[in-house]
Design an enzyme around this catalytic site. Structure first.
Site, mmCIF file in Angstrom:
data_model
loop_
_atom_site.group_PDB
_atom_site.id
_atom_site.type_symbol
_atom_site.label_atom_id
_atom_site.label_comp_id
_atom_site.label_asym_id
_atom_site.label_seq_id
_atom_site.Cartn_x
_atom_site.Cartn_y
_atom_site.Cartn_z
ATOM 1 N N TYR A 146 -6.405 13.698 54.857
ATOM 2 C CA TYR A 146 -5.827 13.367 56.167
ATOM 3 C C TYR A 146 -6.609 12.232 56.825
ATOM 4 O O TYR A 146 -6.017 11.289 57.362
ATOM 5 C CB TYR A 146 -5.852 14.621 57.047
ATOM 6 C CG TYR A 146 -5.202 14.486 58.387
ATOM 7 C CD1 TYR A 146 -5.960 14.170 59.521
ATOM 8 C CD2 TYR A 146 -3.842 14.686 58.543
ATOM 9 C CE1 TYR A 146 -5.368 14.060 60.771
ATOM 10 C CE2 TYR A 146 -3.241 14.588 59.795
ATOM 11 C CZ TYR A 146 -4.010 14.272 60.895
ATOM 12 O OH TYR A 146 -3.420 14.154 62.142
ATOM 13 N N LEU A 168 13.323 4.238 67.890
ATOM 14 C CA LEU A 168 13.307 5.162 66.758
ATOM 15 C C LEU A 168 12.013 5.972 66.840
ATOM 16 O O LEU A 168 10.925 5.403 66.936
ATOM 17 C CB LEU A 168 13.363 4.413 65.432
ATOM 18 C CG LEU A 168 12.982 5.208 64.164
ATOM 19 C CD1 LEU A 168 13.887 6.415 63.957
ATOM 20 C CD2 LEU A 168 12.987 4.300 62.937
ATOM 21 N N VAL A 169 12.134 7.299 66.780
ATOM 22 C CA VAL A 169 10.968 8.171 66.740
ATOM 23 C C VAL A 169 11.066 9.013 65.477
ATOM 24 O O VAL A 169 12.038 9.756 65.305
ATOM 25 C CB VAL A 169 10.890 9.094 67.969
ATOM 26 C CG1 VAL A 169 9.641 9.967 67.920
ATOM 27 C CG2 VAL A 169 10.908 8.268 69.265
ATOM 28 N N THR A 170 10.082 8.884 64.571
ATOM 29 C CA THR A 170 10.082 9.762 63.395
ATOM 30 C C THR A 170 9.214 10.978 63.725
ATOM 31 O O THR A 170 8.350 10.930 64.602
ATOM 32 C CB THR A 170 9.504 9.056 62.150
ATOM 33 O OG1 THR A 170 8.089 8.891 62.300
ATOM 34 C CG2 THR A 170 10.192 7.726 61.910
ATOM 35 N N GLY A 171 9.452 12.081 63.014
ATOM 36 C CA GLY A 171 8.763 13.316 63.364
ATOM 37 C C GLY A 171 9.185 13.812 64.733
ATOM 38 O O GLY A 171 8.441 14.503 65.423
ATOM 39 N N ALA A 231 -8.368 9.919 55.371
ATOM 40 C CA ALA A 231 -8.069 8.661 54.661
ATOM 41 C C ALA A 231 -6.707 8.115 55.079
ATOM 42 O O ALA A 231 -6.533 6.917 55.307
ATOM 43 C CB ALA A 231 -8.101 8.908 53.155
ATOM 44 N N ASP A 290 13.875 13.102 61.713
ATOM 45 C CA ASP A 290 12.913 14.075 61.192
ATOM 46 C C ASP A 290 13.372 14.521 59.805
ATOM 47 O O ASP A 290 14.578 14.480 59.506
ATOM 48 C CB ASP A 290 12.830 15.293 62.136
ATOM 49 C CG ASP A 290 11.550 16.090 61.970
ATOM 50 O OD1 ASP A 290 10.692 16.040 62.855
ATOM 51 O OD2 ASP A 290 11.396 16.757 60.914
ATOM 52 N N GLY A 320 11.237 15.993 65.639
ATOM 53 C CA GLY A 320 11.684 17.384 65.740
ATOM 54 C C GLY A 320 10.665 18.359 66.269
ATOM 55 O O GLY A 320 10.958 19.534 66.468
ATOM 56 N N ALA A 372 15.748 12.229 57.772
ATOM 57 C CA ALA A 372 15.184 11.334 56.759
ATOM 58 C C ALA A 372 13.759 11.770 56.439
ATOM 59 O O ALA A 372 12.994 12.143 57.328
ATOM 60 C CB ALA A 372 15.176 9.890 57.253
#
Ligand SMILES: CCCCCCCCCCCCC[C@@H](O)CC(=O)SCCNC(=O)CCNC(=O)[C@H](O)C(C)(C)COP(=O)(O)OP(=O)(O)OC[C@H]1O[C@@H](n2cnc3c(N)ncnc32)[C@H](O)[C@@H]1OP(=O)(O)O
Ligand SMILES: NC(=O)c1ccc[n+]([C@@H]2O[C@H](COP(=O)([O-])OP(=O)(O)OC[C@H]3O[C@@H](n4cnc5c(N)ncnc54)[C@H](O)[C@@H]3O)[C@@H](O)[C@H]2O)c1
Length: 257
Positions: free
Chosen positions: A165, A11-14, A167, A38, A16, A70
């Site tokens: 960012y 699974l790779v999020t982002g 943090a 994405d 796109g 998502a």
């Protein structure tokens, strides 16, 4: 060279854009089946189109990769994502790469509260939600796995205009170490990568005068590309890193070593 991720489900999020797209391509090249997710579903579909034919010689079948939409900041959407992946592939993803991330840059004294809230929600809480949902599925199925979180060198050294960012990315590092401690006994590893300045749509917003200053600080003298990060993700996803967990790998050209 033999495929190192033959038929592994990743699974790779982002997925796109930028680093997530490069990670998807790299893992597919190693024979992995890729669930590209994405917030921008059309962008995830485009990544899958780029994958078609990739990895076939490494064991991935035709039409094996799949795109999902998502928003990682929404718990319900993340739970649904994991359920959709399990319905599509009949198993949970054993490699989970959290690339989804945003910036809302502003100096501290002027930073609106919603800039803080949005960045923490996506970069930190989003990574938590994806990690938790995937880990629950993996532990239930008795599968081991490798979770790879994309932090940033900014989480280590800070950066003007990025209190929120920095943090969020420092939080990703701390969470990674904790997840590694809790899930090691389940055969699930968790590591984070700290990229430096990588040429993607995210960095295109940086004022040129700032960019010029940053490049002078990089010992290798040039900015990175998404493939520089994807190569390290492939290493952490494979058994070549089988005894590595709870660590952070800096991919920065030496910036702030
Ligand atoms: C001396 C430089 C040493 C190297 C420091 C950099 C270390 C970290 C490198 C980042 C690598 C990883 C990034 C990665 O995680 C992905 C991203 O996060 S990409 C986005 C990165 N964001 C930034 O770097 C913020 C850039 N700055 C801005 O967007 C704006 O400046 C903003 C904060 C919105 C404020 O805008 P405003 O128009 O109000 O002010 P100016 O842009 O005119 O800036 C005023 C002066 O501050 C200087 N400045 C601003 N940001 C930086 C910065 N990040 N590093 C150094 N200097 C910065 C800017 O040059 C102006 O200076 P001057 O008045 O002398 O012209
Ligand atoms: N580019 C760099 O220099 C750099 C350096 C260090 C770390 N990073 C990190 O690497 C990751 C990828 O960054 P990139 O440069 O490829 O950026 P990018 O903007 O090219 O890609 C980010 C992707 O994440 C998606 N996304 C954003 N919010 C989302 C959400 N709520 N749910 C699901 N998807 C969402 C976007 O649609 C986009 O496709 C980010 O976490 C970023 O913070 C980037």
């Amino acid at each position: 060279m033999a495929a190192k991720l033959r038929s592994v489900l990743a699974l790779v999020t982002g997925a796109g854009s930028g680093i997530g797209q490069a990670v998807s391509l790299r893992l597919a090249r190693e024979g992995a089946l890729v669930a590209a997710s994405d917030r921008d579903g059309a962008a995830a579909e485009e990544t899958i189109r780029l994958l078609v034919g990739t990895g076939r010689d490494a064991g991935a079948g035709p039409g094996c990769h799949a795109a999902f939409q998502a928003d990682v900041a929404q718990a319900g959407a993340v739970q649904a994502l994991i359920e959709q992946i399990q319905a599509c592939f009949s198993r949970p993803p054993s490699v989970v790469v959290s690339c989804a991330g945003i910036t809302r840059d502003e100096f501290l004294l002027r930073m609106p509260e919603d800039y803080w809230d949005e960045v923490i929600a996506v970069n930190l809480k989003g990574t938590f939600l994806v990690t938790q949902a995937a880990a629950r599925a993996l532990v239930s199925s008795g599968s081991g796995g490798s979770i790879i979180n994309i932090s940033s060198i900014v989480g280590k050294v800070g950066n003007l205009g990025q209190t929120n960012y920095a943090a969020s990315k420092a939080g990703v590092e701390g969470m990674t170490r904790n997840v590694a401690r809790e899930l090691g006994r389940h055969g699930i590893r968790c590591n984070s990568i700290l990229p430096g300045f990588i040429i993607t749509p995210m960095t295109k917003k940086v004022p040129q005068k700032v960019l010029d200053r940053i490049i002078t600080q990089i010992p290798m003298g040039h900015l990175g590309v998404p493939e520089d990060v994807a190569d390290v993700v492939a290493f952490l996803a494979s058994d070549d890193s089988g005894y590595i967990t709870g660590t952070t790998l800096e991919v920065t050209g030496g910036l702030f070593m």
